[in-house]
Design a protein around this motif. Structure first.
Motif, PDB file in Angstrom:
ATOM      1  N   THR A  95      35.297  41.335  27.817  1.00  0.00           N
ATOM      2  CA  THR A  95      36.085  41.478  29.466  1.00  0.00           C
ATOM      3  C   THR A  95      36.731  41.273  29.696  1.00  0.00           C
ATOM      4  O   THR A  95      37.858  41.164  28.699  1.00  0.00           O
ATOM      5  N   SER A  96      36.835  41.501  31.451  1.00  0.00           N
ATOM      6  CA  SER A  96      38.370  41.768  31.574  1.00  0.00           C
ATOM      7  C   SER A  96      38.640  40.232  32.664  1.00  0.00           C
ATOM      8  O   SER A  96      39.069  40.292  33.640  1.00  0.00           O
ATOM      9  N   GLY A  97      36.792  39.784  32.760  1.00  0.00           N
ATOM     10  CA  GLY A  97      37.533  39.271  34.153  1.00  0.00           C
ATOM     11  C   GLY A  97      36.899  37.322  33.949  1.00  0.00           C
ATOM     12  O   GLY A  97      36.481  37.502  32.686  1.00  0.00           O
ATOM     13  N   VAL A  98      37.133  36.567  34.117  1.00  0.00           N
ATOM     14  CA  VAL A  98      36.565  35.518  34.341  1.00  0.00           C
ATOM     15  C   VAL A  98      36.010  34.618  35.898  1.00  0.00           C
ATOM     16  O   VAL A  98      36.741  35.234  36.827  1.00  0.00           O
ATOM     17  N   ARG A  99      35.295  33.898  35.352  1.00  0.00           N
ATOM     18  CA  ARG A  99      34.043  33.903  36.777  1.00  0.00           C
ATOM     19  C   ARG A  99      34.445  32.099  37.255  1.00  0.00           C
ATOM     20  O   ARG A  99      34.443  31.257  36.108  1.00  0.00           O
ATOM     21  N   ILE A 100      33.787  32.104  37.849  1.00  0.00           N
ATOM     22  CA  ILE A 100      35.391  30.444  38.553  1.00  0.00           C
ATOM     23  C   ILE A 100      34.370  30.026  39.550  1.00  0.00           C
ATOM     24  O   ILE A 100      33.644  30.622  40.822  1.00  0.00           O
ATOM     25  N   GLY A 101      32.964  29.247  40.183  1.00  0.00           N
ATOM     26  CA  GLY A 101      33.109  28.781  41.254  1.00  0.00           C
ATOM     27  C   GLY A 101      33.923  27.502  41.451  1.00  0.00           C
ATOM     28  O   GLY A 101      34.069  26.403  40.712  1.00  0.00           O
ATOM     29  N   THR A 102      33.020  26.898  42.618  1.00  0.00           N
ATOM     30  CA  THR A 102      33.710  25.276  43.132  1.00  0.00           C
ATOM     31  C   THR A 102      32.206  24.324  43.261  1.00  0.00           C
ATOM     32  O   THR A 102      32.914  22.719  43.701  1.00  0.00           O
ATOM     33  N   PRO A 103      30.931  24.919  42.746  1.00  0.00           N
ATOM     34  CA  PRO A 103      29.965  23.377  43.035  1.00  0.00           C
ATOM     35  C   PRO A 103      30.248  22.575  42.360  1.00  0.00           C
ATOM     36  O   PRO A 103      29.783  21.313  43.156  1.00  0.00           O
ATOM     37  N   LEU A 155      31.404  31.435  44.152  1.00  0.00           N
ATOM     38  CA  LEU A 155      32.100  32.313  43.082  1.00  0.00           C
ATOM     39  C   LEU A 155      33.344  32.827  43.522  1.00  0.00           C
ATOM     40  O   LEU A 155      33.368  33.721  44.169  1.00  0.00           O
ATOM     41  N   LEU A 156      33.660  32.747  42.226  1.00  0.00           N
ATOM     42  CA  LEU A 156      34.911  33.900  42.411  1.00  0.00           C
ATOM     43  C   LEU A 156      35.171  35.309  40.605  1.00  0.00           C
ATOM     44  O   LEU A 156      34.900  34.397  39.753  1.00  0.00           O
ATOM     45  N   LEU A 157      35.565  35.424  40.809  1.00  0.00           N
ATOM     46  CA  LEU A 157      35.955  36.617  39.436  1.00  0.00           C
ATOM     47  C   LEU A 157      37.097  37.742  39.873  1.00  0.00           C
ATOM     48  O   LEU A 157      37.485  37.836  40.753  1.00  0.00           O
ATOM     49  N   LEU A 158      37.878  36.569  38.784  1.00  0.00           N
ATOM     50  CA  LEU A 158      39.180  36.817  38.173  1.00  0.00           C
ATOM     51  C   LEU A 158      39.530  38.596  37.489  1.00  0.00           C
ATOM     52  O   LEU A 158      38.591  38.319  36.702  1.00  0.00           O
ATOM     53  N   ASP A 159      39.936  39.122  37.694  1.00  0.00           N
ATOM     54  CA  ASP A 159      40.189  40.052  36.731  1.00  0.00           C
ATOM     55  C   ASP A 159      41.245  40.365  36.400  1.00  0.00           C
ATOM     56  O   ASP A 159      42.782  39.467  37.185  1.00  0.00           O
ATOM     57  N   VAL A 160      41.819  39.845  35.447  1.00  0.00           N
ATOM     58  CA  VAL A 160      42.557  39.086  34.149  1.00  0.00           C
ATOM     59  C   VAL A 160      43.466  40.492  33.847  1.00  0.00           C
ATOM     60  O   VAL A 160      43.710  40.177  33.026  1.00  0.00           O
ATOM     61  N   SER A 161      43.086  41.551  33.909  1.00  0.00           N
ATOM     62  CA  SER A 161      43.717  42.624  33.168  1.00  0.00           C
ATOM     63  C   SER A 161      45.049  42.671  33.663  1.00  0.00           C
ATOM     64  O   SER A 161      45.731  42.852  32.641  1.00  0.00           O
TER      65      SER A 161
END
Ligand code: DSN
Length: 479
Positions: free
Chosen positions: A401-409, A360-366
């Protein structure tokens, strides 16, 4: 993904016809869900696509049987087939993870965690108290002694990762039962690096002296050193409980080994089956021999009757995860997450901790002037399914929130490669760079947003090219 056997299309069409005779809106929703999943880039880190055998096992009459109790020791007659199903699932789970014992009844991740917590309380608090009071069971206690035991249960301490650092609600969050039944203290991450600070964690544990240390996360993009966590737990007399719900597939697939494999280090491990492990929705617990008797009391302690049809599906998923193909899959999940991270970084997207070494990755979109909610919605409009998530010390709280969580499974199950994930990174960056907050009555809205002309259509079209190259359940035709 493997080709769907020829007969599966006819079977599913018949099933939908039968369902439609009772309530066509339900058959319609089932069919539509397949279309929706086929036509979107599923990047939710906690989702996946189970195999057709796994899905099929759940649509059976095993659902109709009550079987409270454990294998061979049920409170209902006629459980021999559920005994077989549960024993086979437990055998595969224990062998897959190299665990002393597996308990496959929990219906979900939260249930699995509750089983783990109560097994620890039972083993560490109840059993010694009964021994001291020379009672065989709580039934033998006087009302006053039973009240003392309840007080003892309610005064225990748990130390888990804070929600905003990536921990889970069940790790002591105040709005979850774990934060109410335990006195809790959380550990966070280093504000500079975003990584777990094991020295700070050790200092907190020394001071707080928890009964239980919880390791595991739902939004932390890095490995955890379970050997070090166990050392800290031993130093303060705590039980080490690992919640591997998110990364069970990476443990099963031998991506996390040595100090990063929880099984040799934790006293007790709980998990879901449906995230990176790619099974049906459900949970399970792995325990050392020391805890196995207490874990097997999950029903009736916190669980109702086990779901025989889901345990059958779990057995198939565990069996599938014991193959060489699954190991390749798990390594691809981690490699693809790295490729996605590198693709995002080179396009100017900030990642919490600067990258990933899990799924997973946590993007800071701020930096794009967006809240997580705006980014999540703009991405969804463009055919990219993600979920917003707090980042450490998030100024926008847990809702916007200020983030978006994404993952590759999930997309890795569809066969996406590292090159495909570089394109996915381009699509995400395209949306984020071309979305702006919409004005609200006073200042910019935290929810509303405007996407640049043609961006959603452009991203959708490029996403469709990728999705068509990697069909979901290829050959499955509902007509
Ligand atoms: N809902 C799960 C997740 O998305 O991580 C955790 O409970």
């Amino acid at each position: 993904m493997p080709d769907t056997p020829a007969q599966a299309s006819a079977i599913y069409r018949s099933i939908l016809d039968v369902i439609s005779n009772v309530e066509p809106r339900i058959s319609g929703a089932i069919a539509q869900e397949l279309t929706d999943q086929r036509e979107s880039l599923k990047l939710i880190a906690s989702e996946n696509y189970a195999s057709l055998p796994t899905l099929m096992a759940m649509g059976t009459w095993l659902s109709d049987k009550y079987a409270e109790g454990t294998i061979g020791h049920r409170f209902y007659a006629g459980c021999r087939n559920i005994d077989t199903v549960e024993a086979v699932a437990a055998e595969h789970a224990a062998a897959l993870f190299g665990a002393d014992h597996a308990y496959v009844q929990p219906h979900s991740g939260i249930d699995a965690n509750l089983v783990a917590y109560w097994a620890i309380l039972q083993h560490r608090i109840e059993a010694p108290t009964l021994k001291r009071l020379e009672a065989a069971t709580v039934n033998d206690l006087s009302e006053a002694d039973w009240e003392d035991l309840r007080q003892l249960f309610n005064s225990q301490k748990v130390m888990g990762m804070s929600l905003d650092a990536g921990g889970h609600l069940t790790h002591g969050f105040r709005h979850n039962i774990s934060g109410k039944m335990f006195r809790q203290h959380s550990y966070g991450t280093n504000p500079e690096t975003g990584l777990i600070d094991y020295d700070a964690l050790r200092a907190t544990a020394r001071e707080f002296k928890p009964l239980i240390i919880v390791a595991g996360y739902s939004a932390y993009p890095r490995r955890v050193n379970f050997a070090l966590m166990r050392e800290i737990a031993d130093e303060v007399g705590a039980t080490l409980f690992v919640d591997m719900a998110h990364f069970a597939g990476l443990v099963a697939g031998k991506v996390f080994t040595g100090d990063f494999d929880p099984i040799p280090h934790a006293h007790i491990v709980a998990s879901t089956t449906h995230k990176s492990l790619r099974g049906p929705r459900g949970g399970f617990v792995l325990a050392t021999n020391e805890y196995k008797e207490a874990v097997d009391k999950g029903c009736p302690m916190v669980l109702g009757g086990p779901l025989g049809h889901v345990m059958a599906a779990k057995a198939l998923a565990f069996a599938e995860a014991r193959t060489a193909e699954f190991q390749t899959y798990a390594h691809n999940v981690a490699d693809n997450a790295k490729a996605l991270g590198e693709g995002l970084l080179k396009r100017g997207v900030r990642l919490v901790t600067g990258g990933t070494d899990n799924h997973l990755l946590l993007l800071d979109v701020s930096a794009f002037g967006l809240t997580g909610r705006q980014a999540e919605s703009a991405l969804l409009d463009s055919g990219v399914v993600t979920n917003r998530n707090s980042i450490p010390a998030d100024p926008n709280g847990a809702w916007y929130t200020s983030g978006v969580r994404i993952g590759t499974p999930a997309l890795t199950t569809r066969g996406f490669t590292a090159d495909d994930f570089d394109v996915v990174a381009d699509l995400i960056a395209d949306v984020l760079k071309n979305t702006a907050p919409a004005p609200a009555k006073s200042g910019p809205s935290k929810a509303k947003y405007v996407i640049g002309d043609g961006v959603a259509e452009r991203v959708h079209a490029r996403a469709n090219e990728l999705l068509s190259a990697h069909p979901l359940y290829p050959g499955l035709d509902l007509g």
